[in-house]
Scaffold this motif. Structure first.
Motif, PDB file in Angstrom:
ATOM      1  N   MET A   1      13.704   6.762   6.460  1.00 13.04           N
ATOM      2  CA  MET A   1      13.382   5.348   6.214  1.00 13.04           C
ATOM      3  C   MET A   1      11.950   5.212   5.696  1.00 13.04           C
ATOM      4  N   LEU A   2      11.006   5.884   6.379  1.00 12.21           N
ATOM      5  CA  LEU A   2       9.605   5.808   5.994  1.00 12.21           C
ATOM      6  C   LEU A   2       9.382   6.414   4.611  1.00 12.21           C
ATOM      7  N   VAL A   3      10.100   7.485   4.320  1.00  7.59           N
ATOM      8  CA  VAL A   3       9.982   8.136   3.013  1.00  7.59           C
ATOM      9  C   VAL A   3      10.411   7.175   1.913  1.00  7.59           C
ATOM     10  N   LYS A   4      11.591   6.589   2.062  1.00  7.80           N
ATOM     11  CA  LYS A   4      12.118   5.677   1.047  1.00  7.80           C
ATOM     12  C   LYS A   4      11.217   4.458   0.867  1.00  7.80           C
ATOM     13  N   GLU A   5      10.745   3.921   1.991  1.00  6.51           N
ATOM     14  CA  GLU A   5       9.894   2.740   1.945  1.00  6.51           C
ATOM     15  C   GLU A   5       8.589   3.038   1.205  1.00  6.51           C
ATOM     16  N   THR A   6       7.978   4.192   1.505  1.00  9.31           N
ATOM     17  CA  THR A   6       6.721   4.583   0.860  1.00  9.31           C
ATOM     18  C   THR A   6       6.903   4.754  -0.639  1.00  9.31           C
ATOM     19  N   LEU A   7       7.941   5.495  -1.016  1.00 10.25           N
ATOM     20  CA  LEU A   7       8.194   5.742  -2.445  1.00 10.25           C
ATOM     21  C   LEU A   7       8.495   4.439  -3.180  1.00 10.25           C
ATOM     22  N   LYS A   8       9.214   3.540  -2.534  1.00  8.53           N
ATOM     23  CA  LYS A   8       9.543   2.255  -3.140  1.00  8.53           C
ATOM     24  C   LYS A   8       8.280   1.431  -3.398  1.00  8.53           C
ATOM     25  N   ILE A   9       7.403   1.374  -2.405  1.00  9.61           N
ATOM     26  CA  ILE A   9       6.161   0.601  -2.536  1.00  9.61           C
ATOM     27  C   ILE A   9       5.287   1.176  -3.650  1.00  9.61           C
ATOM     28  N   LEU A  10       5.188   2.497  -3.701  1.00  6.93           N
ATOM     29  CA  LEU A  10       4.375   3.134  -4.738  1.00  6.93           C
ATOM     30  C   LEU A  10       4.934   2.844  -6.131  1.00  6.93           C
ATOM     31  N   LYS A  11       6.254   2.920  -6.257  1.00  4.65           N
ATOM     32  CA  LYS A  11       6.886   2.679  -7.556  1.00  4.65           C
ATOM     33  C   LYS A  11       6.745   1.225  -7.988  1.00  4.65           C
ATOM     34  N   GLU A  12       6.995   0.309  -7.061  1.00  3.60           N
ATOM     35  CA  GLU A  12       6.915  -1.123  -7.372  1.00  3.60           C
ATOM     36  C   GLU A  12       5.516  -1.550  -7.819  1.00  3.60           C
ATOM     37  N   ASN A  13       4.511  -0.864  -7.289  1.00 10.75           N
ATOM     38  CA  ASN A  13       3.134  -1.244  -7.586  1.00 10.75           C
ATOM     39  C   ASN A  13       2.453  -0.289  -8.570  1.00 10.75           C
ATOM     40  N   ASP A  14       3.262   0.587  -9.151  1.00  7.38           N
ATOM     41  CA  ASP A  14       2.766   1.533 -10.160  1.00  7.38           C
ATOM     42  C   ASP A  14       1.541   2.311  -9.658  1.00  7.38           C
ATOM     43  N   ILE A  15       1.680   2.858  -8.459  1.00  8.88           N
ATOM     44  CA  ILE A  15       0.592   3.628  -7.860  1.00  8.88           C
ATOM     45  C   ILE A  15       0.904   5.118  -7.962  1.00  8.88           C
ATOM     46  N   ARG A  16      -0.020   5.837  -8.537  1.00  8.39           N
ATOM     47  CA  ARG A  16       0.097   7.292  -8.619  1.00  8.39           C
ATOM     48  C   ARG A  16      -0.990   7.898  -7.744  1.00  8.39           C
ATOM     49  N   LEU A  17      -0.575   8.605  -6.721  1.00  3.92           N
ATOM     50  CA  LEU A  17      -1.524   9.154  -5.762  1.00  3.92           C
ATOM     51  C   LEU A  17      -2.249  10.359  -6.342  1.00  3.92           C
ATOM     52  N   ASP A  18      -3.523  10.466  -6.013  1.00  6.65           N
ATOM     53  CA  ASP A  18      -4.377  11.537  -6.520  1.00  6.65           C
ATOM     54  C   ASP A  18      -4.742  12.470  -5.369  1.00  6.65           C
ATOM     55  N   LYS A  19      -4.218  13.697  -5.395  1.00  8.16           N
ATOM     56  CA  LYS A  19      -4.511  14.665  -4.343  1.00  8.16           C
ATOM     57  C   LYS A  19      -6.007  14.944  -4.239  1.00  8.16           C
ATOM     58  N   ARG A  20      -6.697  14.905  -5.380  1.00 10.60           N
ATOM     59  CA  ARG A  20      -8.132  15.205  -5.381  1.00 10.60           C
ATOM     60  C   ARG A  20      -8.919  14.187  -4.567  1.00 10.60           C
ATOM     61  N   LYS A  21      -8.379  12.997  -4.410  1.00  3.77           N
ATOM     62  CA  LYS A  21      -9.029  11.950  -3.614  1.00  3.77           C
ATOM     63  C   LYS A  21      -8.519  11.948  -2.177  1.00  3.77           C
ATOM     64  N   GLY A  22      -7.681  12.924  -1.849  1.00  2.55           N
ATOM     65  CA  GLY A  22      -7.141  12.988  -0.497  1.00  2.55           C
ATOM     66  C   GLY A  22      -6.061  11.966  -0.232  1.00  2.55           C
ATOM     67  N   GLN A  23      -5.405  11.512  -1.306  1.00  3.00           N
ATOM     68  CA  GLN A  23      -4.357  10.499  -1.163  1.00  3.00           C
ATOM     69  C   GLN A  23      -3.005  11.172  -0.894  1.00  3.00           C
ATOM     70  N   ASN A  24      -2.835  11.622   0.326  1.00  4.33           N
ATOM     71  CA  ASN A  24      -1.578  12.211   0.785  1.00  4.33           C
ATOM     72  C   ASN A  24      -1.050  11.329   1.905  1.00  4.33           C
ATOM     73  N   TYR A  25       0.046  10.618   1.644  1.00 10.68           N
ATOM     74  CA  TYR A  25       0.528   9.617   2.601  1.00 10.68           C
ATOM     75  C   TYR A  25       1.525  10.216   3.589  1.00 10.68           C
ATOM     76  N   LEU A  26       1.332   9.883   4.848  1.00 13.18           N
ATOM     77  CA  LEU A  26       2.213  10.346   5.907  1.00 13.18           C
ATOM     78  C   LEU A  26       3.583   9.689   5.769  1.00 13.18           C
ATOM     79  N   ILE A  27       4.640  10.506   5.749  1.00 16.58           N
ATOM     80  CA  ILE A  27       5.998   9.977   5.578  1.00 16.58           C
ATOM     81  C   ILE A  27       6.930  10.413   6.703  1.00 16.58           C
ATOM     82  N   ASP A  28       6.358  10.951   7.762  1.00 14.75           N
ATOM     83  CA  ASP A  28       7.148  11.405   8.906  1.00 14.75           C
ATOM     84  C   ASP A  28       6.945  10.413  10.054  1.00 14.75           C
TER      85      ASP A  28
END
Length: 274
Positions: A1-28
């Motif tokens: 559920m958390l995985v789908k919700e996170t991916l949906k929010i990122l897609k809807e808002n056109d957000i691309r996470l940058d590993k170099r900035k430490g943007q790793n979102y918890l999905i567990d």
């Protein structure tokens, strides 16, 4: 559920996470629940969260705490967080769009964060300048292991030394890299940090830096190789100063020094120099 919700929010808002900035979102969600449980929140708590992202941790924190101060540097992501909070009718979260390393924090009594890994060291020592009950923080596993390392262990470092004076650190549990999106390269760990009221002066910091730049060497050689970190003297004078230290300490390996022994070395050097 958390995985789908996170991916949906990122897609809807056109957000691309940058590993170099430490943007790793918890999905567990299991890890998320464990973090919140360890925070032991009540309606009296004001929680500081650094690197709030889209609110994966912020929202459950807000359900249990009096107030959450959510710090997020990325303006676009902070806007998404504000939009989610409004949609869910959550009013006890203050979103701060700021660089956590450079900004002053308002009052808080607990810290609960999945920290951006690139600021692990500076933000940890900045937090220790504040008065709070305890923190539940996620770091890269290697960093967390250095925080709790003891003298003689391979990952014993200047960080280990400083933490022994500044806080009581307990490793709570490890977290697989697969618990995040995108996957970081290595695993993580959650720790509990209780701050200590220990005064560490700038001279001690210089001495510890000089020593641990050469942690596998004997104290004598480590100090002579990096005495420029401690004082502006020539090599001859540095050698004379160092020779006045206790021979037992000079012959020890830096990596095996107890924190109190580093304090003794620092105190003696300060006396000899000044």
């Amino acid at each position: 559920m958390l995985v789908k919700e996170t991916l949906k929010i990122l897609k809807e808002n056109d957000i691309r996470l940058d590993k170099r900035k430490g943007q790793n979102y918890l999905i567990d969600s299991n890890i998320l629940n464990k973090i919140v449980d360890y925070a032991d929140l009540s309606s009296e708590d004001t929680v500081l969260e650094i690197g709030a992202g889209i609110g994966t941790l912020t929202i459950p924190l807000a359900e249990h705490a009096k107030k959450v101060i959510a710090v997020e540097q990325d303006q676009k992501i902070a806007a998404v967080l504000n939009k989610r909070l409004k949609k869910l009718n959550i009013s006890n979260v203050e979103v701060m769009v700021a660089d956590a390393v450079k900004t002053d924090f308002p009052y808080f009594n607990k810290v609960v964060s999945n920290l951006p890994y690139k600021i692990s060291s500076p933000i940890t020592f900045k937090l220790l300048e504040y008065d709070f009950d305890f923190a539940v923080l996620m770091y890269q596993l290697e960093f967390a292991e250095r925080m709790v390392a003891k003298p003689g262990e391979s990952n014993y470092s200047r960080l280990s030394l400083m933490m022994s004076f500044c806080g009581d650190v307990k490793m709570l549990f490890e977290v697989s890299k697969h618990a995040f999106f995108p996957n970081p390269k290595i695993s993580s760990a959650v720790i509990k940090l209780i701050p200590k009221k220990t005064e560490i002066d700038e001279f001690f910091i210089k001495v510890s830096r000089a020593l641990f730049q050469h942690k596998k060497k004997k104290v004598r050689n480590a100090l002579l190789n990096s005495f420029h970190e401690i004082a502006d003297v020539d090599k001859k004078e540095a050698k004379e100063i160092v020779s006045n230290l206790d021979e037992k300490l000079l012959s020890a390996r830096v990596v095996k020094l107890e924190p109190d022994e580093v304090m003794v070395i620092s105190g003696e050097l300060k006396r000899l120099i000044h």
